[in-house]
Design a protein around this motif. Structure first.
Motif, PDB file in Angstrom:
ATOM      1  N   LYS A 351      50.943  42.396  60.380  1.00 28.40           N
ATOM      2  CA  LYS A 351      52.058  43.197  59.871  1.00 28.40           C
ATOM      3  C   LYS A 351      51.800  43.450  58.403  1.00 28.40           C
ATOM      4  N   GLU A 352      52.858  43.746  57.662  1.00 25.89           N
ATOM      5  CA  GLU A 352      52.690  43.852  56.225  1.00 25.89           C
ATOM      6  C   GLU A 352      52.304  42.483  55.692  1.00 25.89           C
ATOM      7  N   ARG A 353      51.170  42.409  55.031  1.00 27.16           N
ATOM      8  CA  ARG A 353      50.700  41.096  54.578  1.00 27.16           C
ATOM      9  C   ARG A 353      51.592  40.559  53.467  1.00 27.16           C
ATOM     10  N   GLU A 354      51.540  39.256  53.316  1.00 23.72           N
ATOM     11  CA  GLU A 354      52.247  38.590  52.228  1.00 23.72           C
ATOM     12  C   GLU A 354      51.609  39.004  50.909  1.00 23.72           C
ATOM     13  N   PRO A 355      52.404  39.441  49.918  1.00 27.64           N
ATOM     14  CA  PRO A 355      51.804  39.771  48.610  1.00 27.64           C
ATOM     15  C   PRO A 355      51.089  38.558  48.030  1.00 27.64           C
ATOM     16  N   PHE A 356      49.966  38.804  47.403  1.00 28.92           N
ATOM     17  CA  PHE A 356      49.272  37.708  46.731  1.00 28.92           C
ATOM     18  C   PHE A 356      49.203  38.001  45.239  1.00 28.92           C
ATOM     19  N   ILE A 357      48.847  37.001  44.478  1.00 29.84           N
ATOM     20  CA  ILE A 357      48.764  37.124  43.023  1.00 29.84           C
ATOM     21  C   ILE A 357      47.313  37.306  42.631  1.00 29.84           C
ATOM     22  N   ALA A 358      47.031  38.344  41.879  1.00 24.49           N
ATOM     23  CA  ALA A 358      45.683  38.559  41.354  1.00 24.49           C
ATOM     24  C   ALA A 358      45.673  38.146  39.885  1.00 24.49           C
ATOM     25  N   ALA A 359      44.912  37.111  39.573  1.00 25.74           N
ATOM     26  CA  ALA A 359      44.736  36.698  38.183  1.00 25.74           C
ATOM     27  C   ALA A 359      43.553  37.475  37.623  1.00 25.74           C
ATOM     28  N   VAL A 360      43.836  38.495  36.820  1.00 26.59           N
ATOM     29  CA  VAL A 360      42.801  39.358  36.252  1.00 26.59           C
ATOM     30  C   VAL A 360      42.348  38.751  34.924  1.00 26.59           C
ATOM     31  N   ILE A 361      41.076  38.402  34.839  1.00 24.04           N
ATOM     32  CA  ILE A 361      40.557  37.656  33.688  1.00 24.04           C
ATOM     33  C   ILE A 361      39.687  38.581  32.842  1.00 24.04           C
ATOM     34  N   MET A 362      40.063  38.754  31.590  1.00 22.65           N
ATOM     35  CA  MET A 362      39.322  39.611  30.650  1.00 22.65           C
ATOM     36  C   MET A 362      38.944  38.798  29.416  1.00 22.65           C
ATOM     37  N   ASP A 363      37.767  39.062  28.894  1.00 19.69           N
ATOM     38  CA  ASP A 363      37.341  38.442  27.646  1.00 19.69           C
ATOM     39  C   ASP A 363      37.296  39.501  26.556  1.00 19.69           C
ATOM     40  N   TYR A 364      37.965  39.207  25.433  1.00 15.27           N
ATOM     41  CA  TYR A 364      38.014  40.109  24.289  1.00 15.27           C
ATOM     42  C   TYR A 364      37.247  39.485  23.129  1.00 15.27           C
ATOM     43  N   THR A 402      35.219  42.515  31.743  1.00 12.96           N
ATOM     44  CA  THR A 402      35.892  41.868  32.857  1.00 12.96           C
ATOM     45  C   THR A 402      35.122  40.631  33.279  1.00 12.96           C
ATOM     46  N   VAL A 403      35.788  39.502  33.296  1.00  9.44           N
ATOM     47  CA  VAL A 403      35.168  38.264  33.757  1.00  9.44           C
ATOM     48  C   VAL A 403      35.286  38.149  35.271  1.00  9.44           C
ATOM     49  N   GLY A 404      36.428  38.548  35.796  1.00  9.15           N
ATOM     50  CA  GLY A 404      36.581  38.493  37.241  1.00  9.15           C
ATOM     51  C   GLY A 404      38.036  38.499  37.652  1.00  9.15           C
ATOM     52  N   ILE A 405      38.237  38.375  38.950  1.00  4.90           N
ATOM     53  CA  ILE A 405      39.578  38.324  39.531  1.00  4.90           C
ATOM     54  C   ILE A 405      39.650  37.093  40.423  1.00  4.90           C
ATOM     55  N   LYS A 406      40.714  36.350  40.290  1.00  2.11           N
ATOM     56  CA  LYS A 406      40.958  35.187  41.147  1.00  2.11           C
ATOM     57  C   LYS A 406      42.217  35.466  41.953  1.00  2.11           C
ATOM     58  N   ILE A 407      42.076  35.518  43.278  1.00  2.00           N
ATOM     59  CA  ILE A 407      43.226  35.730  44.149  1.00  2.00           C
ATOM     60  C   ILE A 407      43.938  34.398  44.372  1.00  2.00           C
ATOM     61  N   ILE A 408      45.250  34.396  44.175  1.00  2.00           N
ATOM     62  CA  ILE A 408      46.066  33.204  44.392  1.00  2.00           C
ATOM     63  C   ILE A 408      47.063  33.510  45.510  1.00  2.00           C
ATOM     64  N   ASP A 409      47.011  32.719  46.566  1.00  2.00           N
ATOM     65  CA  ASP A 409      47.953  32.927  47.672  1.00  2.00           C
ATOM     66  C   ASP A 409      49.370  32.714  47.160  1.00  2.00           C
ATOM     67  N   ASN A 410      50.243  33.676  47.413  1.00  5.59           N
ATOM     68  CA  ASN A 410      51.637  33.546  46.953  1.00  5.59           C
ATOM     69  C   ASN A 410      52.425  32.696  47.950  1.00  5.59           C
ATOM     70  N   MET A 411      51.936  31.490  48.147  1.00  2.00           N
ATOM     71  CA  MET A 411      52.546  30.541  49.071  1.00  2.00           C
ATOM     72  C   MET A 411      52.623  29.196  48.362  1.00  2.00           C
ATOM     73  N   ASP A 412      53.521  28.341  48.797  1.00  2.00           N
ATOM     74  CA  ASP A 412      53.654  27.036  48.154  1.00  2.00           C
ATOM     75  C   ASP A 412      52.314  26.307  48.156  1.00  2.00           C
ATOM     76  N   GLY A 413      51.966  25.753  47.003  1.00  2.00           N
ATOM     77  CA  GLY A 413      50.702  25.035  46.878  1.00  2.00           C
ATOM     78  C   GLY A 413      50.268  24.969  45.429  1.00  2.00           C
ATOM     79  N   ASN A 414      49.126  24.359  45.192  1.00  2.00           N
ATOM     80  CA  ASN A 414      48.554  24.231  43.847  1.00  2.00           C
ATOM     81  C   ASN A 414      47.234  24.985  43.792  1.00  2.00           C
ATOM     82  N   TYR A 415      47.070  25.809  42.767  1.00  2.00           N
ATOM     83  CA  TYR A 415      45.887  26.651  42.619  1.00  2.00           C
ATOM     84  C   TYR A 415      45.312  26.443  41.216  1.00  2.00           C
ATOM     85  N   PHE A 416      43.977  26.590  41.101  1.00  2.00           N
ATOM     86  CA  PHE A 416      43.322  26.255  39.838  1.00  2.00           C
ATOM     87  C   PHE A 416      42.401  27.374  39.365  1.00  2.00           C
ATOM     88  N   LEU A 417      42.343  27.538  38.048  1.00  2.00           N
ATOM     89  CA  LEU A 417      41.335  28.368  37.395  1.00  2.00           C
ATOM     90  C   LEU A 417      40.355  27.431  36.695  1.00  2.00           C
TER      91      LEU A 417
END
Length: 518
Positions: A351-364, A402-417
């Motif tokens: 179905k419509e997937r659960e939205p996820f969080i994209a951590a967009v990492i940039m170096d300046y 651009t360093v990269g993108i880290k997808i974080i599941d928008n679900m209960d839990g612990n996620y790390f960079l």
């Protein structure tokens, strides 16, 4: 010989080890499980009968070869189960220690007979994310090994072990008896189906042959299919050749058959397993093409390096999301990030997937003040009559990437960079967790795991700092931006009153991580 008639063996220290089941077969021997779950036995066997070699002359030769492995000067923290004790005569073998609950990595390859449903098999074995993590950790081991000019010589799904706990991605190499310094290699070793074409043609093992074997293994783990198991091998459709006189499987081993996703040759296409759209990022596709394309098959030095695999697989692991319907993980298609869905759900269930969080990492690289100070010093030096020094260009240094993108599941839990350093080719800097994101019942807690502070805010607001080893709780994470200084080596935070040389400037950067709900 699937089961041994030998009940036990004795090592050189007099310890008795009771043999149980066969765990794997490599290019030159068989590995047995023992009653001690942390001890494995590797024995050399006769290639025609499968029986253990019990020749005294072979024993002395084997002992000498094992001594060459024991003197390799490799860091102790590389995950390689090295020989611990030689077996007593007459058996040519040794014992090695391995962590409890480890399985051969072949456990993550679906049987090629397609008797196991693809989606269910992927789910039961951890999904794509787990596979990328396993392969990333495997590539790291080999990258560190190659940094010490050491060839492994027999990469296969029988010789790489991974944690049986799907929450862990720990990987170890076994069967280290064939390892040699690059300049000491004097063998042609391969496990059938995993050897590089040049090994099949009689050349010696090399780093490049290892990298080719790793690519075959990675392809099977990600797609559930061999890179050459296409129409030519399954249907024998040779496009006009006399198929009865052509052994396509043998030709494939020698690099004389196109791989199934070849850019320039579609003669060996197939549709078995997970397709490249769902298993390969663009970078991974290029690495496979670099190994299995026409040039890679025949020019070993042109093949991608193991370090390239490490970076690409780590990036792929960061681009996976968890499906809330089937529980499996899938690769996010960046080209169509808003519409991509899990491809492993049963038709009609997605179905419509659960939205996820994209951590967009940039170096300046924002170094205005430092550049000005350095150029003042250069001007002063030039005025004093020293040799002419060119000013530092601000345009060159003030940039972003651009360093990269880290997808974080928008679900209960612990996620790390993590503090990945892609330029640290020998892994001298320890990879560590830097930011923790805890999601619990619609609230987000950001924890700073570093020894320096980070700024938190949005494009329009400044929320202040999160001090070292402190946290901040938010009701919404969308468009939150974390800003931190990123340094290399033993350098201190450049926001202070430190003095820097022109060489320091290129190593200073400011990292911004923006969280976007997609």
């Amino acid at each position: 010989m699937e089961e041994s008639n030998i009940q036990f063996v004795i090592d050189e220290n007099g310890y008795k080890h009771y043999i149980e089941e066969v765990l794997g077969r490599g290019g030159q021997g068989v590995t047995w499980k023992t009653k001690d779950p942390n001890i494995l036995i590797k024995m050399k066997v006769n290639s025609s009968t499968g029986e253990p070699v019990v020749d005294e002359e072979e024993y002395e030769k084997f002992k000498k070869e094992l001594d060459e492995v024991r003197i390799l000067d490799l860091p102790d923290d590389i995950h390689i189960a090295k020989p611990v004790s030689l077996l007593q005569k007459p058996y040519c073998g040794y014992i090695m220690q391995l962590l409890r609950d480890m399985k051969p990595i072949k456990y993550w390859i679906r049987p090629f007979d397609e008797t196991t449903k693809l989606g269910l098999f992927l789910y039961n074995t951890g999904g794509l994310r787990h596979r990328y993590e396993l392969l990333t950790n495997t590539a790291e081991i080999f990258t560190r090994l190659y940094a010490h000019s050491t060839v492994y010589a027999d990469i296969s799904p029988e010789n790489i072990f991974a944690s049986g706990n799907l929450e862990s991605s720990e990987v170890w190499l076994i069967d280290a008896d064939n390892m040699r310094y690059r300049f000491d290699v004097a063998k042609q070793i391969q496990t059938p189906g995993y050897g590089a074409p040049e090994i099949m043609k009689g050349e010696l093992n090399s780093l490049q042959a290892d990298e080719y074997s790793f690519a075959i293994l990675a392809h099977e783990i990600l797609t559930m299919n061999s890179p050459f198991n296409g129409a030519l091998l399954t249907d024998g459709d040779g496009g006009g050749w006399d198929d009865e006189d052509v052994d396509y499987a043998a030709l494939a081993l020698k690099g004389e058959v196109a791989w199934i996703y070849d850019e320039n040759d579609d003669s060996n296409r197939c549709s078995i397993g997970v397709g490249p759209k769902y298993a390969f990022t663009k970078n991974i596709q290029k690495l496979f093409e670099g190994n299995f394309g026409e040039k890679g098959r025949h020019d070993p030095l042109s093949r991608p390096k193991m370090r390239d695999w490490y970076v690409a697989l780590r990036q792929a692991a960061n681009l996976t999301a968890k499906c809330k319907y089937c529980g499996s993980t899938f690769l996010v298609q960046l080209e169509d990030i808003h519409n991509c869905k899990c491809p492993f759900c049963k038709p009609g269930r997605e179905k419509e997937r659960e939205p996820f969080i994209a951590a967009v990492i940039m170096d300046y690289f924002n170094v205005d003040k430092i550049v000005a100070n350095v150029n003042e010093e250069i001007d002063s030096f030039n005025e004093e009559g020293g040799y002419e020094v060119e000013p530092v260009s601000l345009d060159l240094l003030k940039r972003k990437e651009t360093v990269g993108i880290k997808i974080i599941d928008n679900m209960d839990g612990n996620y790390f960079l993590y503090n990945y350093h892609t330029s640290d080719t020998s892994f001298s800097e320890k990879v560590e967790k830097t930011i923790e994101i805890e999601i619990c019942k619609g609230e987000y807690t950001i924890r700073n795991l570093m020894n320096r502070s980070i700024h938190i805010g949005t494009l329009n607001s400044d929320y202040g700092k999160i001090m070292p080893h402190s946290s901040k709780r938010l009701s919404d994470i969308n468009n939150i931006i974390l800003t931190m200084s990123v340094l290399r080596g033993d350098m201190t935070d450049y926001f202070g009153d430190e003095e820097f040389t022109t060489d320091d400037i290129v190593h200073l950067r400011e990292r911004k991580i923006q969280f976007v709900l997609v």
